[in-house]
Design a protein around this motif. Structure first.
Motif, PDB file in Angstrom:
ATOM      1  N   LEU A 162       0.829  -1.200   0.000  1.00 58.58           N
ATOM      2  CA  LEU A 162       0.000   0.000   0.000  1.00 58.58           C
ATOM      3  C   LEU A 162       0.865   1.252   0.000  1.00 58.58           C
ATOM      4  O   LEU A 162       1.857   1.331   0.724  1.00 58.58           O
ATOM      5  N   ARG A 163       0.461   2.225  -0.791  1.00 61.17           N
ATOM      6  CA  ARG A 163       1.230   3.482  -0.851  1.00 61.17           C
ATOM      7  C   ARG A 163       0.348   4.647  -0.405  1.00 61.17           C
ATOM      8  O   ARG A 163      -0.874   4.633  -0.561  1.00 61.17           O
ATOM      9  N   THR A 164       1.022   5.655   0.130  1.00 63.09           N
ATOM     10  CA  THR A 164       0.342   6.883   0.508  1.00 63.09           C
ATOM     11  C   THR A 164       0.994   8.096  -0.147  1.00 63.09           C
ATOM     12  O   THR A 164       0.639   9.231   0.134  1.00 63.09           O
ATOM     13  N   ASN A 165       1.948   7.824  -1.020  1.00 62.91           N
ATOM     14  CA  ASN A 165       2.596   8.835  -1.860  1.00 62.91           C
ATOM     15  C   ASN A 165       3.226   8.068  -3.022  1.00 62.91           C
ATOM     16  O   ASN A 165       2.853   6.926  -3.281  1.00 62.91           O
ATOM     17  N   ALA A 166       4.180   8.654  -3.710  1.00 64.26           N
ATOM     18  CA  ALA A 166       4.730   8.002  -4.901  1.00 64.26           C
ATOM     19  C   ALA A 166       5.618   6.797  -4.586  1.00 64.26           C
ATOM     20  O   ALA A 166       5.875   5.977  -5.471  1.00 64.26           O
ATOM     21  N   TRP A 167       6.111   6.680  -3.361  1.00 66.65           N
ATOM     22  CA  TRP A 167       6.874   5.471  -3.020  1.00 66.65           C
ATOM     23  C   TRP A 167       5.971   4.247  -3.191  1.00 66.65           C
ATOM     24  O   TRP A 167       4.803   4.279  -2.788  1.00 66.65           O
ATOM     25  N   HIS A 168       6.529   3.189  -3.743  1.00 65.98           N
ATOM     26  CA  HIS A 168       5.758   1.981  -4.047  1.00 65.98           C
ATOM     27  C   HIS A 168       4.958   1.490  -2.845  1.00 65.98           C
ATOM     28  O   HIS A 168       3.803   1.068  -2.986  1.00 65.98           O
ATOM     29  N   HIS A 169       5.549   1.507  -1.669  1.00 60.38           N
ATOM     30  CA  HIS A 169       4.777   1.194  -0.462  1.00 60.38           C
ATOM     31  C   HIS A 169       5.410   1.835   0.767  1.00 60.38           C
ATOM     32  O   HIS A 169       6.622   1.902   0.900  1.00 60.38           O
ATOM     33  N   SER A 170       4.541   2.343   1.620  1.00 59.89           N
ATOM     34  CA  SER A 170       4.926   2.813   2.950  1.00 59.89           C
ATOM     35  C   SER A 170       4.431   1.822   4.003  1.00 59.89           C
ATOM     36  O   SER A 170       4.956   1.762   5.108  1.00 59.89           O
ATOM     37  N   LEU A 171       3.395   1.082   3.642  1.00 56.56           N
ATOM     38  CA  LEU A 171       2.797   0.078   4.513  1.00 56.56           C
ATOM     39  C   LEU A 171       2.493  -1.146   3.670  1.00 56.56           C
ATOM     40  O   LEU A 171       2.089  -1.018   2.510  1.00 56.56           O
ATOM     41  N   ALA A 172       2.711  -2.315   4.228  1.00 58.26           N
ATOM     42  CA  ALA A 172       2.276  -3.546   3.572  1.00 58.26           C
ATOM     43  C   ALA A 172       1.624  -4.434   4.616  1.00 58.26           C
ATOM     44  O   ALA A 172       1.948  -4.369   5.807  1.00 58.26           O
ATOM     45  N   VAL A 173       0.687  -5.250   4.150  1.00 60.10           N
ATOM     46  CA  VAL A 173      -0.077  -6.125   5.038  1.00 60.10           C
ATOM     47  C   VAL A 173       0.145  -7.561   4.579  1.00 60.10           C
ATOM     48  O   VAL A 173      -0.162  -7.912   3.434  1.00 60.10           O
ATOM     49  N   ALA A 174       0.687  -8.378   5.480  1.00 56.47           N
ATOM     50  CA  ALA A 174       0.988  -9.776   5.165  1.00 56.47           C
ATOM     51  C   ALA A 174      -0.003 -10.688   5.868  1.00 56.47           C
ATOM     52  O   ALA A 174      -0.455 -10.405   6.987  1.00 56.47           O
ATOM     53  N   ARG A 175      -0.351 -11.787   5.213  1.00 52.89           N
ATOM     54  CA  ARG A 175      -1.221 -12.777   5.846  1.00 52.89           C
ATOM     55  C   ARG A 175      -0.397 -13.557   6.867  1.00 52.89           C
ATOM     56  O   ARG A 175       0.632 -14.143   6.545  1.00 52.89           O
ATOM     57  N   GLY A 176      -0.859 -13.568   8.092  1.00 55.93           N
ATOM     58  CA  GLY A 176      -0.150 -14.285   9.148  1.00 55.93           C
ATOM     59  C   GLY A 176      -1.116 -14.880  10.144  1.00 55.93           C
ATOM     60  O   GLY A 176      -2.329 -14.629  10.086  1.00 55.93           O
ATOM     61  N   PRO A 177      -0.606 -15.642  11.093  1.00 58.57           N
ATOM     62  CA  PRO A 177      -1.489 -16.305  12.055  1.00 58.57           C
ATOM     63  C   PRO A 177      -2.072 -15.362  13.105  1.00 58.57           C
ATOM     64  O   PRO A 177      -3.040 -15.696  13.779  1.00 58.57           O
ATOM     65  N   HIS A 178      -1.483 -14.167  13.241  1.00 58.32           N
ATOM     66  CA  HIS A 178      -1.921 -13.226  14.273  1.00 58.32           C
ATOM     67  C   HIS A 178      -1.420 -11.834  13.904  1.00 58.32           C
ATOM     68  O   HIS A 178      -0.558 -11.677  13.047  1.00 58.32           O
ATOM     69  N   ALA A 179      -1.951 -10.827  14.578  1.00 62.15           N
ATOM     70  CA  ALA A 179      -1.491  -9.447  14.374  1.00 62.15           C
ATOM     71  C   ALA A 179      -0.138  -9.261  15.058  1.00 62.15           C
ATOM     72  O   ALA A 179       0.030  -9.601  16.227  1.00 62.15           O
ATOM     73  N   SER A 180       0.809  -8.734  14.296  1.00 65.87           N
ATOM     74  CA  SER A 180       2.147  -8.505  14.833  1.00 65.87           C
ATOM     75  C   SER A 180       2.946  -7.697  13.821  1.00 65.87           C
ATOM     76  O   SER A 180       2.491  -7.448  12.693  1.00 65.87           O
ATOM     77  N   LEU A 181       4.158  -7.311  14.220  1.00 65.36           N
ATOM     78  CA  LEU A 181       5.075  -6.660  13.293  1.00 65.36           C
ATOM     79  C   LEU A 181       5.729  -7.710  12.416  1.00 65.36           C
ATOM     80  O   LEU A 181       6.319  -8.673  12.916  1.00 65.36           O
ATOM     81  N   HIS A 182       5.608  -7.555  11.100  1.00 69.41           N
ATOM     82  CA  HIS A 182       6.334  -8.418  10.159  1.00 69.41           C
ATOM     83  C   HIS A 182       7.766  -7.909  10.022  1.00 69.41           C
ATOM     84  O   HIS A 182       8.718  -8.618  10.310  1.00 69.41           O
ATOM     85  N   HIS A 183       7.930  -6.656   9.606  1.00 68.69           N
ATOM     86  CA  HIS A 183       9.254  -6.038   9.645  1.00 68.69           C
ATOM     87  C   HIS A 183       9.167  -4.533   9.481  1.00 68.69           C
ATOM     88  O   HIS A 183       8.175  -4.004   8.995  1.00 68.69           O
ATOM     89  N   ALA A 184      10.216  -3.870   9.918  1.00 66.28           N
ATOM     90  CA  ALA A 184      10.407  -2.446   9.682  1.00 66.28           C
ATOM     91  C   ALA A 184      11.624  -2.293   8.784  1.00 66.28           C
ATOM     92  O   ALA A 184      12.656  -2.938   9.012  1.00 66.28           O
ATOM     93  N   SER A 185      11.514  -1.456   7.746  1.00 64.44           N
ATOM     94  CA  SER A 185      12.545  -1.365   6.717  1.00 64.44           C
ATOM     95  C   SER A 185      13.165   0.023   6.692  1.00 64.44           C
ATOM     96  O   SER A 185      12.465   1.043   6.772  1.00 64.44           O
ATOM     97  N   PHE A 186      14.483   0.039   6.528  1.00 67.13           N
ATOM     98  CA  PHE A 186      15.244   1.275   6.561  1.00 67.13           C
ATOM     99  C   PHE A 186      16.009   1.450   5.253  1.00 67.13           C
ATOM    100  O   PHE A 186      16.739   0.553   4.820  1.00 67.13           O
ATOM    101  N   GLU A 187      15.814   2.619   4.637  1.00 70.65           N
ATOM    102  CA  GLU A 187      16.420   2.932   3.343  1.00 70.65           C
ATOM    103  C   GLU A 187      17.863   3.388   3.530  1.00 70.65           C
ATOM    104  O   GLU A 187      18.150   4.242   4.373  1.00 70.65           O
ATOM    105  N   LEU A 188      18.781   2.819   2.732  1.00 69.62           N
ATOM    106  CA  LEU A 188      20.158   3.273   2.701  1.00 69.62           C
ATOM    107  C   LEU A 188      20.418   4.060   1.413  1.00 69.62           C
ATOM    108  O   LEU A 188      19.584   4.086   0.519  1.00 69.62           O
TER     109      LEU A 188
END
Length: 316
Positions: free
Chosen positions: A187-213
């Motif tokens: 999912l995007r909220t500006n021109a970046w391809h995604h700022s948020l993504a939603v993965a199918r998992g067994p429960h609600a939790s953090l999948h990952h946080a990503s940092f741009e270099l």
């Protein structure tokens, strides 16, 4: 441009706030190994900035008995947009944690918090003071900014619909599997391809946080530094097809997955059409073929522990 995008009042991703039992160890990892800078500390709190980002902080850590996502924060253009969003969500029956108010966190600002459909605390803010930041130089393998956050959901279609309906997020691409169906929505909220993504998992939790270099060289140097420091790598280095970004996934001291990335696509929102990618095709997961295979071990690590903070707002 679609109707939701015309009415989109969210501008960008600001920060992710995590609660952890061992604040000192977590802060040491994010500063001395991962490359963030501790800007502010408070009683049981640590605010960590990315040197290249105008955001006051991109990660907030809070010491607590239970590991959890404290909140995910997004920006809005001005106070009026914050008020409009809060009113819209309240009228739609979304549970607000608090009404728009002046914020007491570094940089101040004006914002409100609410629970999303699965109980995560989300903040929207405007008028936060810009941090004095700098251009990251060639060879500096430290994060430029927080790129994106991916969350696990046991009901990903409902979660995607929530962020589309209330925030005007737009779908960029979807990952699917022939046996398991649709598995991740970008999912995007500006021109970046995604700022948020939603993965199918067994429960609600953090999948990952990503940092741009800064670029490929800095991304590889950062990956190597983490490996030399003995940080557990779970997947990478490689390059995804959806978003076209590079990836190296590691585990932080509390078992959260964190990613180094670079070269995430910027899309033309007026002409972009979402693709459905079959990640049983190895090139979809990794165009380069350099990463270890995506398997049950990698997936299980990314499921993380069930989030213990659902429908419980953080104390600060």
């Amino acid at each position: 441009m679609t109707a939701p995008e015309k009415t989109r009042l969210i501008t960008h991703l600001r920060h992710i706030d995590l609660a952890v039992p061992d604040l000192r160890t977590q802060t040491d990892f994010f500063t001395n190994t991962w490359g963030l800078k501790e800007e502010t500390t408070d009683s049981g709190l640590s605010f960590l900035a990315a040197e290249g980002s105008p955001e006051q902080y991109v990660v907030r850590l809070r010491e607590a008995a239970d590991k959890r996502i404290d909140l995910i924060s997004f920006g809005a253009a001005n106070r009026a947009d914050v008020d409009t969003l809060a009113a819209r969500m309240a009228s739609a029956g979304v549970q607000l944690v608090h009404e728009p108010t002046d914020l007491q966190t570094p940089g101040g600002g004006y914002g409100f918090r609410f629970f999303d459909n699965e109980g995560r605390t989300v903040e929207v803010s405007a008028d936060v003071a810009v941090r004095e930041h700098r251009k990251i130089e060639e060879g500096e393998s430290i994060p430029v900014r927080l790129s994106h956050v991916v969350i696990n959901s046991s009901e990903p279609e409902k979660t995607v619909a929530f962020y589309e309906q209330h925030f005007g997020f737009a779908l960029s691409d979807t990952l699917m599997h022939p046996r398991m169906g649709n598995m991740m929505y970008f999912l995007r909220t500006n021109a970046w391809h995604h700022s948020l993504a939603v993965a199918r998992g067994p429960h609600a939790s953090l999948h990952h946080a990503s940092f741009e270099l800064r670029g490929i060289d800095e991304y590889m140097r950062g990956t190597g530094r983490a490996l030399r420091a003995g940080v557990e790598k779970i997947w990478g280095p490689g390059r995804h097809m959806a978003g076209n970004n590079t990836f190296s996934y590691f585990l932080d001291p509390h078992g959260n997955t964190v990613e180094y990335t670079t070269e995430l696509d910027l899309v033309d929102e007026d002409t972009w059409h979402p693709s459905l990618y079959d990640f049983s095709n190895p090139e979809v997961s990794d165009q380069w073929g350099t990463a270890n295979a995506m398997n049950e071990f990698v997936a299980q690590k990314s499921f993380n522990d069930p989030d213990k903070g659902l429908f419980v707002a953080p104390p600060v």
